[in-house]
Write a protein that holds these residues in place. Structure first.
Motif, short mmCIF file in Angstrom:
data_model
loop_
_atom_site.label_atom_id
_atom_site.label_comp_id
_atom_site.label_asym_id
_atom_site.label_seq_id
_atom_site.Cartn_x
_atom_site.Cartn_y
_atom_site.Cartn_z
N SER A 40 0.84 -1.20 0.00
CA SER A 40 0.00 0.00 0.00
C SER A 40 0.87 1.25 0.00
O SER A 40 2.09 1.20 0.18
CB SER A 40 -0.90 0.01 1.24
N THR A 41 0.22 2.40 -0.20
CA THR A 41 0.94 3.68 -0.15
C THR A 41 1.54 3.91 1.22
O THR A 41 2.67 4.41 1.35
CB THR A 41 -0.01 4.83 -0.50
N TYR A 42 0.80 3.52 2.28
CA TYR A 42 1.31 3.71 3.63
C TYR A 42 2.59 2.90 3.85
O TYR A 42 3.55 3.38 4.45
CB TYR A 42 0.25 3.31 4.66
N GLN A 43 2.61 1.66 3.37
CA GLN A 43 3.80 0.84 3.53
C GLN A 43 5.00 1.48 2.81
O GLN A 43 6.11 1.51 3.34
CB GLN A 43 3.58 -0.57 2.98
N GLY A 44 4.77 1.98 1.63
CA GLY A 44 5.84 2.66 0.90
C GLY A 44 6.35 3.88 1.64
O GLY A 44 7.57 4.11 1.73
N ASP A 73 -2.19 9.05 4.25
CA ASP A 73 -1.14 8.04 4.37
C ASP A 73 0.16 8.61 4.94
O ASP A 73 1.24 8.06 4.72
CB ASP A 73 -0.86 7.41 3.00
N THR A 74 0.04 9.72 5.68
CA THR A 74 1.24 10.33 6.28
C THR A 74 1.78 9.44 7.41
O THR A 74 1.01 8.90 8.21
CB THR A 74 0.92 11.72 6.85
N VAL A 75 3.09 9.30 7.45
CA VAL A 75 3.75 8.55 8.52
C VAL A 75 4.71 9.50 9.24
O VAL A 75 5.51 10.18 8.60
CB VAL A 75 4.54 7.34 7.98
N TYR A 76 4.60 9.54 10.58
CA TYR A 76 5.46 10.38 11.40
C TYR A 76 6.44 9.47 12.14
O TYR A 76 6.06 8.40 12.61
CB TYR A 76 4.64 11.18 12.40
N GLY A 77 7.70 9.91 12.25
CA GLY A 77 8.68 9.06 12.91
C GLY A 77 9.79 9.85 13.55
O GLY A 77 10.07 11.01 13.19
N ILE A 103 9.33 -6.09 11.79
CA ILE A 103 9.18 -7.52 12.00
C ILE A 103 8.43 -7.78 13.30
O ILE A 103 7.54 -8.63 13.36
CB ILE A 103 10.56 -8.21 12.04
N ARG A 104 8.78 -7.02 14.33
CA ARG A 104 8.11 -7.22 15.63
C ARG A 104 6.68 -6.68 15.61
O ARG A 104 5.84 -7.15 16.36
CB ARG A 104 8.93 -6.54 16.73
N CYS A 105 6.44 -5.69 14.78
CA CYS A 105 5.08 -5.13 14.66
C CYS A 105 4.67 -5.13 13.19
O CYS A 105 4.52 -4.07 12.57
CB CYS A 105 5.04 -3.71 15.22
N PRO A 106 4.47 -6.29 12.59
CA PRO A 106 4.19 -6.36 11.16
C PRO A 106 2.88 -5.70 10.79
O PRO A 106 1.87 -5.88 11.46
CB PRO A 106 4.17 -7.87 10.87
N ASN A 107 2.92 -4.88 9.74
CA ASN A 107 1.72 -4.25 9.15
C ASN A 107 1.01 -3.29 10.11
O ASN A 107 -0.14 -2.93 9.89
CB ASN A 107 0.72 -5.31 8.67
N GLN A 108 1.71 -2.86 11.20
CA GLN A 108 1.10 -1.93 12.15
C GLN A 108 1.33 -0.50 11.69
O GLN A 108 2.42 -0.14 11.27
CB GLN A 108 1.72 -2.12 13.55
N LYS A 109 0.30 0.32 11.80
CA LYS A 109 0.43 1.72 11.42
C LYS A 109 1.12 2.56 12.48
O LYS A 109 1.42 3.74 12.24
CB LYS A 109 -0.95 2.32 11.11
N TYR A 122 7.24 5.37 15.34
CA TYR A 122 6.53 5.88 14.16
C TYR A 122 5.04 5.72 14.39
O TYR A 122 4.59 4.87 15.17
CB TYR A 122 6.98 5.17 12.88
N SER A 123 4.25 6.55 13.69
CA SER A 123 2.80 6.52 13.89
C SER A 123 2.11 7.20 12.71
O SER A 123 2.71 7.99 11.98
CB SER A 123 2.42 7.25 15.19
N SER A 124 0.83 6.87 12.53
CA SER A 124 0.03 7.56 11.52
C SER A 124 -0.50 8.89 12.05
O SER A 124 -1.07 9.67 11.29
CB SER A 124 -1.15 6.68 11.10
N GLN A 125 -0.31 9.15 13.35
CA GLN A 125 -0.72 10.40 13.99
C GLN A 125 0.52 11.15 14.47
O GLN A 125 1.45 10.54 14.98
CB GLN A 125 -1.65 10.14 15.18
N SER A 126 0.52 12.45 14.33
CA SER A 126 1.69 13.23 14.77
C SER A 126 1.82 13.18 16.29
O SER A 126 0.85 13.38 17.03
CB SER A 126 1.54 14.69 14.32
#
Length: 606
Positions: A40-44, A73-77, A103-109, A122-126
């Protein structure tokens, strides 16, 4: 109110997969149930973000936050390295955290992971500039303090002073340590740190809340810590940080003023001045030259270190659709091996590269642990005599390891086949043995993390197109430090006939465990036979005595064995039962292994 997670550091249920040469893993928390879809776009965006964090860690700032992508699909880290660690240690920790968190949190946003040397979030929320009250967890030393009242008073005073220094002293960069003498023979060491995006008041509030939690988690203990997303505190009765890295910069030392005067007057003569100035100038030149050389070497070393890094995070994870397409949806025609662990398929990526896909079966805790272990270990290992890991795929109920494709399959498919065995003449067998030995030497002495393979056998030796040996299957491998012996009486895993005695009897594992298995493998390569486990093929002692006392010319020729001795039937196990039971091991220990193929020669003198 946020969820608190309480752990005991010295008996942490999480398995540490690396030795002291690697970052020390503490905990990963996947606080959301919001998942992103593979490819998905988020994964990228996440992969780009993690690569960006790793790139910024090379500059040695110790902290960085950024975002990637646009809504929704913003990712903050961000990452934060402990204030006393070197730039190289920080870089290693961020690289490891970036690789392992997915790997420890697969497919987690959203996810956060802590190591002794750094944390990554990292998170989908700031979450920038926010004093988050969760997640939070604590670690403590199991040993109790002998003078709890006095210790508690000293600890509170030290922490109160420390919190103010971290939050409000700009020169500290929101990191400080403190040492306080409890008695003449006992010193308390404390540490506190905040993420650099917090304001002074937010940092102060975060640290106070963490200190206030210490009596709940660590009361009466000689060591403990509380970790949050935005800050952390720790205390111990031993020095657990590097003093030199955090020592305050000394104030400028005034240079002595040299006053030149005429000969015979008060002050220094011209000759005396020369005697002082010239050696001093030479010393300065020498020191500057040494500094230049050291800095140049460090830059070269860091450049080489970066150049030799394992693959970027984004290239390690394959999406499921890519693997399905490469294997023609796991078609039987592409199946090249099958066992209790799962199935291996040949695949071809869109760029034409051939790959080997190990598709693991089952969803037990042991299968998951073996999967994580093999990814963590193999991502750091690079040697011509090891099968190279290209990546992994996790999601949609699948766990798969993606390896380079090795064209000649396993050694046992040639060695124990009467037709294919002709390819293995003695020079070729020697080449294979040397390759295995070099691979083991790398694992034991030269790898970034020293590894005990624990399951060395001919079926785990692959041969490439040029008949170079490649050690594979690291699902049972363990990391170790120096020459230590690892003791685990409950961990008896491997293959019958290849166990070292100390592993079976005492649960002791060391590099010598692999050496024993290597010796068994040498015998099997030499005679082109598997270990003889069929009791019916062994002669009785009466026959043995008769052979020893008879004229060699009267002895019967030994019976020829089948090309490959069939394996003894093993009891059926569920996917979670990867190790033999104590009863089975007892039966195995009672067996006497022998080879009933003997040679004889004329003993009379010629």
């Amino acid at each position: 109110m946020g969820t608190s997670i309480r752990l005991i550091f010295w008996e942490n249920s999480e398995t540490t997969l690396v030795g002291s040469a690697f970052p020390t893993y503490l905990k990963a928390v996947c606080p959301t149930t919001d998942l992103y879809s593979p490819n998905s776009t988020y994964q990228g965006n996440l992969q780009h973000l993690l690569s960006s964090l790793y790139s910024k860690a090379k500059y040695g700032t110790g902290f960085f936050n950024t975002s990637c992508g646009s809504f929704p699909d913003t990712v903050y880290g961000s990452f934060l390295c402990r204030g006393d660690v070197s730039a190289d240690v920080c870089l290693d920790c961020v690289e490891t955290a970036s690789r392992e968190i997915i790997i420890r949190c697969p497919n987690q946003k959203g996810a956060i992971t802590w190591y002794d040397e750094c944390q990554l979030h990292y998170s989908s929320q700031s979450f920038f500039s926010v004093d988050a009250d969760h997640p939070v967890f604590s670690l403590h030393n199991e040993n109790n303090i002998s003078n709890p009242d006095q210790f508690s008073r000293v600890l509170n005073e030290a922490m109160t002073s420390l919190v103010s220094q971290v939050a409000f002293d700009p020169s500290r960069h929101m990191f400080a340590t403190k040492e306080v003498n409890i008695t003449a023979y006992q010193t308390l060491y404390v540490l506190g740190q905040c993420t650099l995006d917090l304001s002074g008041s937010s940092c102060y509030s975060c640290l106070l809340n963490s200190v206030a939690y210490l009596p709940t988690c660590c009361d009466g203990k000689i060591g403990g810590r509380v970790l949050r997303a935005s800050c952390n505190v720790r205390y111990e009765l031993y020095l657990f940080y590097t003093r030199s890295a955090i020592a305050p910069t000394p104030s400028a030392i005034p240079h002595p003023t040299v006053r030149t005067t005429d000969e015979g007057k008060d002050g220094l003569s011209f000759s005396t001045t020369l005697a002082i100035v010239v050696p001093t100038a030479l010393a300065v030149v020498v020191i500057l030259s040494l500094c230049y050389i050291l800095l140049t070497r460090k830059a070269i070393k860091k450049e080489n270190h970066v150049g030799n890094e394992s693959q970027p995070v984004g290239s390690l994870q394959f999406d499921l659709d890519t693997i399905r397409a490469a294997t023609d949806n796991f078609a039987d025609a592409n199946k090249i091996d099958e066992g209790g662990y799962g199935t291996v398929y040949k695949g071809i990526l869109s760029n034409g590269e051939e790959i080997s896909v190990k598709r693991l079966l089952g969803d037990s805790g042991e299968i998951a642990e073996a999967f994580k272990k093999e990814v963590f270990l193999m991502a750091k290992l690079q040697h011509r005599n090891l099968q190279r890991l290209l990546g992994f795929c996790s999601g949609g109920g699948e766990r798969m390891l993606i390896y380079e494709f090795v064209s000649n399959d396993c050694l046992d498919s040639l060695l124990f086949d009467p037709e294919n065995r002709a390819q293995l003449d003695w020079p070729m067998r020697l080449k294979i043995i040397e390759g295995i030995a070099r691979g083991l030497l790398y694992l034991h002495d030269d790898a970034p993390l020293r590894i005990i393979h624990c399951d060395l056998k001919v079926s785990n030796i692959l041969l490439d197109g040029k008949m170079n040996a490649k050690i594979s299957n690291f699902g049972m491998a363990i990391g170790w430090v120096d020459d230590q012996t690892l003791v685990n009486p409950h961990r008896i895993a491997g293959t019958y006939g290849h166990f070292a005695p100390e592993c079976v009897m005492h649960g002791q594992f060391s590099s010598q465990s692999d050496v024993y298995s290597f010796g068994v493998l040498l015998l099997e390569i030499g005679v082109a036979r598997e270990m003889n486990e069929d009791a019916a093929d062994r002669p009785s002692m009466a026959s043995v005595v008769l052979m020893l006392s008879s004229d060699p010319s009267t002895l019967l020729m030994p019976r020829s064995l089948p090309p490959s001795v069939p394996h003894r039937a093993e009891p059926q196990r569920t996917a979670g039962e990867l190790e033999p039971s104590a009863r089975e091991l007892g039966e195995y220990n009672a067996e006497i292994i022998s080879i009933d193929e003997v040679t004889f020669s004329e003993l009379s003198p010629r």
